[in-house]
Each structure stands twice: as C-alpha cells, then as structure tokens.
Enzyme design. Structure first.
Site, PDB file in Angstrom:
ATOM      1  N   THR A  33      74.415 113.360  57.454  1.00  0.00           N
ATOM      2  CA  THR A  33      75.348 113.710  58.514  1.00  0.00           C
ATOM      3  C   THR A  33      74.715 113.346  59.851  1.00  0.00           C
ATOM      4  OG1 THR A  33      76.169 115.487  57.150  1.00  0.00           O
ATOM      5  CG2 THR A  33      76.350 115.833  59.491  1.00  0.00           C
ATOM      6  N   GLY A  40      82.978 120.409  53.595  1.00  0.00           N
ATOM      7  CA  GLY A  40      81.762 121.188  53.826  1.00  0.00           C
ATOM      8  C   GLY A  40      81.800 121.896  55.168  1.00  0.00           C
TER       9      GLY A  40
HETATM   10  N1  ASP Z   1      76.538 119.192  55.730  1.00  0.00           N
HETATM   11  C1  ASP Z   1      77.193 118.066  55.136  1.00  0.00           C
HETATM   12  C2  ASP Z   1      78.209 118.528  54.134  1.00  0.00           C
HETATM   13  O1  ASP Z   1      77.947 119.479  53.439  1.00  0.00           O
HETATM   14  C3  ASP Z   1      76.261 117.112  54.453  1.00  0.00           C
HETATM   15  C4  ASP Z   1      74.992 116.716  55.185  1.00  0.00           C
HETATM   16  O2  ASP Z   1      74.673 117.272  56.218  1.00  0.00           O
HETATM   17  O3  ASP Z   1      74.279 115.805  54.701  1.00  0.00           O
HETATM   18  O4  ASP Z   1      79.258 117.901  54.026  1.00  0.00           O
END
Ligand code: ASP
Length: 282
Positions: free
Chosen positions: A152, A182
């Site tokens: 992300t 998410g």
């Molecule tokens: N937090 C993000 C999600 O759960 C994924 C990530 O941060 O890599 O969609």
C-alpha cells in the site's frame, strides 16, 4: 514555519530483496513534497500529489503496481482526509482507474458522501473524467518484474498553516477475495487526519480495522496525553498483539514524525522543517 511530511510504500517489504528503486523514487518525492510545503502549499494538496505519484510509479501495490484478486482482476481502495475540517472521501473496490486517491478526493469535494464502492465509484470516476486504465494488465508492472510487489502507499503532512492531511491507497492483499475491502478506504482505520495528527496505515487490513488504528493514534494523544511516538507505537503494538502485522506513518500538529512497524520492513520516508530527510525500508 513548521511543516512535516511522511510517506510509505507498504509494510510488506521482505528481507530477501532490496528496494533501491523504490527508495530512490521516494527520496525524489520527499524532496518535491518538502519544497511544496516550504512554499506554503496545503497539506491536502501535498498528500494528494505524493499519493498520486506513488500510485503511478508501479513500484508499490497501489494504482499501477496493484496485484489481482483471487478472481484475477484488480480492485482498488483509497481514502483521503483533511484534518482542518474533517472532510473525508474514499473509494473501495474501484476497477479501471489509474488514481484511486484522485477518485477519493473527488468524492470528498464533489459529493455529500464519504465512501463510494464498486460500480458506483467507477461511474462517478468516469463522470469526473478521471484517467482510466483500459488494459488491466498495465496495472501489473511491479508484479511482472518477477519480484513480489509489497505495499500500500500513503502520505501524511502538516502544512505551514497548521493543517494536517492524510491519504492512503492500495490494491489490497494479493489474492484477496473478490469484494474484500481492507482498512485503506475506511476512515479511522487506514487513514485519519484531525487537528492533532495525520495517519496512514499499511499491513493486514483486517487487524487495522479491528483496532481502529489510524484514529486511535489521535485518541491516545487526546485522551491519554501520549506523545505521537507513544501513540503510534501503542497502536502498532495492538495490531501485533492480536496477531497482525504492519505499520503506519504519522505526523502531529507540532511537526513530529513517527513511523513504527511490526513487520520485516516498511518502505518509508520523511522530511521536516527542522531539517530531517530520510528514506528507509528496514
Ligand atoms: N492494508 C492493506 C489492505 O489490507 C494492505 C497493505 O497495506 O499492504 O488492503
């Protein structure tokens, strides 16, 4: 004049590889964002520009670097928040657009809503004339390099007028269930800005939602009178304690920066008016 900026490119970084290209790109952005803040640009515009550039880089699992879900297509989530007035916008499960953070900002500025999902988010993005990705394969630049994409992206800033803002954008977890959303587009979980702090999270989103991570950083400052560092560290400790992993970036109204993580690494960088300039992964 006090200002501060922090960026992240995800907490999924793994010790087996290096992140030279990501770090060099992030240092360029840190310099650019620092210059924008030093000449008085708003925290909101700076986090938008930084998030958009990180999405377009193809170096992270957001925007152009996103990975497909279990059904083989890309669904994107993003959010943005202006701490000076608590305006917020977000999109979830967006398909076919290059910059989910631009879509999130348009939701904030052009509608009375905070969160649009799926087909509604796509129809609205089209109406707004946002850039499309017609060939979904062009999302996978990072993935096709043969190296696992990780992360992300996020940006948080304090501007010289004392305003805080945060933005977060993601392709989500690799191989996620279609329709899975998410923490990233959930205001309070993956993104938060108010008069005390601006926060952007990364990691296993389900855990960040369950501890209401981003907003809890500010709550700890407000109600428990913690420093930014204590508050941010305490939230990541909660994520870890419940079995999750990840990290966050945060700035407060005094120009402090915190970047705690509980994972192998987190691509991150920051700059402050006090002279800090740093980019690191591990
Ligand atoms: N937090 C993000 C999600 O759960 C994924 C990530 O941060 O890599 O969609």
């Amino acid at each position: 004049m006090t200002w501060a900026l922090a960026l992240h490119g995800g907490a999924g970084a793994i010790a087996e590889r290096t992140y030279k290209a990501e770090e060099a790109h992030m240092m360029g952005l840190i310099e650019q964002g620092a210059a924008m803040l030093a000449r008085g640009e708003s925290a909101l515009d700076v986090v938008t520009a930084m998030a958009e550039a990180l999405e377009a880089s193809g170096l992270h699992v957001a925007g152009k670097g996103s990975a497909p879900n279990a059904a083989g297509f890309v669904e994107l989530d993003a959010s943005i928040m202006d701490g000076s007035n608590r305006d917020a916008g977000a999109v979830a499960g967006l398909r076919g657009f290059l910059s989910p953070v631009r879509a999130a900002r348009a939701v904030m500025e052009k509608t009375h809503h905070v969160l649009l999902v799926g087909e509604g988010a796509a129809a609205f993005s089209a109406e707004q004339g946002l850039a499309r990705v017609d060939d979904p394969k062009s999302y996978y630049i990072a993935a096709e390099s043969g190296l696992p994409g990780a992360g992300t992206i996020g940006a948080v800033a304090l501007d010289t007028s004392g305003r805080l803002a945060a933005a977060t954008s993601t392709g989500g977890l690799h191989g996620k269930m279609p329709g899975r959303v998410g923490d990233t587009p959930i205001i309070g979980a993956g993104c938060w800005a108010d008069e005390r702090a601006a926060v952007s999270c990364t990691g296993l989103g389900e855990y960040f939602m369950r501890v209401n991570a981003a907003a809890d950083v500010s709550a700890r400052i407000r109600y428990a009178h913690q420093t930014l560092e204590q508050a941010a560290g305490g939230v990541i400790e909660d994520v870890r304690r419940f079995g999750g992993y990840g990290g966050l970036i945060a700035v407060d109204a005094h120009g402090n920066v915190a970047t705690p993580f509980a994972s192998q690494g987190m691509k991150r960088g920051w700059a402050t008016s006090a002279g800090a300039r740093e980019v690191k992964t591990f």
